[in-house]
Design a protein around this motif. Structure first.
Motif, short mmCIF file in Angstrom:
data_model
loop_
_atom_site.label_atom_id
_atom_site.label_comp_id
_atom_site.label_asym_id
_atom_site.label_seq_id
_atom_site.Cartn_x
_atom_site.Cartn_y
_atom_site.Cartn_z
N UNK A 130 0.83 -1.20 0.00
CA UNK A 130 0.00 0.00 0.00
C UNK A 130 0.87 1.26 0.00
N UNK A 131 0.57 2.17 -0.92
CA UNK A 131 1.33 3.42 -1.02
C UNK A 131 0.45 4.64 -0.79
N UNK A 132 -0.69 4.47 -0.14
CA UNK A 132 -1.62 5.59 0.05
C UNK A 132 -0.95 6.77 0.74
N UNK A 133 -0.11 6.51 1.76
CA UNK A 133 0.51 7.62 2.48
C UNK A 133 1.63 8.27 1.69
N UNK A 134 2.07 7.63 0.60
CA UNK A 134 3.12 8.20 -0.24
C UNK A 134 2.56 9.09 -1.36
N UNK A 135 1.29 8.83 -1.73
CA UNK A 135 0.67 9.56 -2.84
C UNK A 135 0.60 11.04 -2.47
N UNK A 136 1.07 11.90 -3.35
CA UNK A 136 1.06 13.33 -3.11
C UNK A 136 2.38 13.87 -2.58
N UNK A 137 3.28 12.99 -2.16
CA UNK A 137 4.60 13.43 -1.69
C UNK A 137 5.54 13.64 -2.88
N UNK A 138 6.55 14.47 -2.67
CA UNK A 138 7.53 14.63 -3.74
C UNK A 138 8.44 13.41 -3.77
N UNK A 139 9.26 13.30 -4.79
CA UNK A 139 10.06 12.09 -4.99
C UNK A 139 11.11 11.91 -3.90
N UNK A 140 11.65 13.01 -3.38
CA UNK A 140 12.67 12.88 -2.33
C UNK A 140 12.04 12.36 -1.04
N UNK A 141 10.87 12.89 -0.68
CA UNK A 141 10.17 12.41 0.52
C UNK A 141 9.79 10.94 0.38
N UNK A 188 3.53 5.56 -15.27
CA UNK A 188 3.66 4.88 -13.98
C UNK A 188 2.53 5.30 -13.03
N UNK A 189 2.30 6.60 -12.93
CA UNK A 189 1.25 7.09 -12.03
C UNK A 189 -0.14 6.66 -12.50
N UNK A 190 -0.33 6.57 -13.81
CA UNK A 190 -1.65 6.15 -14.33
C UNK A 190 -1.98 4.72 -13.91
N UNK A 191 -0.97 3.96 -13.51
CA UNK A 191 -1.15 2.60 -13.05
C UNK A 191 -1.32 2.53 -11.52
N UNK A 192 -1.42 3.71 -10.88
CA UNK A 192 -1.48 3.81 -9.42
C UNK A 192 -0.25 3.20 -8.79
N UNK A 193 0.90 3.38 -9.42
CA UNK A 193 2.14 2.80 -8.93
C UNK A 193 3.07 3.91 -8.49
#
Length: 193
Positions: A130-141, A188-193
């Motif tokens: 699960x990456x729900x808490x990562x969605x919306x973060x920048x790549x470094x975070x 990649x993002x369109x795949x919810x990845x």
């Protein structure tokens, strides 16, 4: 070559290892040739670049993870949302070497996850998490969070908010390097990845 690929169906959650046929490894030079071969055979004409039938391929070359200097680059390939044609982006850093250390020359990502997810490859095998808490973060975070979670030997290839919002030229980032061409981060993002 490691001689193996990892096929991940994000729609069903199925993950399986496949051998890459010896004739493909011998007839197509390096990661670029092998990736193009798979992309050409597996992505049908007319596929929506941001639809679940497009495939995103992450791969390395045969010298990745060896003692040869400056060759551990990695690539992303898919049908481009920016051009509608073949898209290839090359990234630096050591993600390609670590993909090889994980036992794979290539990862083929198919379908679309129901919710934000990430693929974790470890000695215990590959898993979708699960990456729900990562969605919306920048790549470094995102990278810092995953390294804290999985250990300092973790290498990450990820997208940020631009890709998540559908910017058609978004990148895939690994460390401070990017695979920057053709909008493959958006795929990649369109795949919810």
């Amino acid at each position: 070559h490691a001689g193996k690929l990892l096929r991940v169906n994000l729609s069903t959650g199925q993950i399986r290892e496949e051998s890459i046929p010896a004739d493909i490894l011998n007839d197509y030079v390096g990661g670029r040739g092998i990736g193009v071969n798979y992309l050409y055979r597996e992505v049908e004409p007319g596929v929506d670049p941001l639809g679940p039938r497009n495939k995103l391929i992450l791969l390395n070359g045969p010298l990745a993870g060896t003692s040869a200097q400056s060759v551990s680059r990695w690539m992303a390939m898919a049908k481009s949302p920016l051009t509608g044609g073949y898209g290839r982006a090359v990234g630096g850093a050591d993600f390609g070497a670590w993909l090889k250390f994980g036992g794979f020359d290539m990862v083929i990502l198919e379908g679309k996850a129901e919710k934000p997810s990430y693929l974790h490859i470890s000695k215990d095998g590959p898993r979708l998490l699960d990456a729900a808490e990562l969605w919306g973060r920048n790549t470094w975070e995102t990278q810092e969070t995953l390294i804290e979670r999985h250990g300092r030997n973790t290498r990450v290839a990820c997208v940020g908010p631009a890709a998540e919002k559908g910017v058609r030229f978004a990148v895939i980032c690994s460390h401070r390097r990017t695979a920057s061409r053709c909008g493959l981060g958006t795929v990649m993002a369109s795949k919810n990845l």
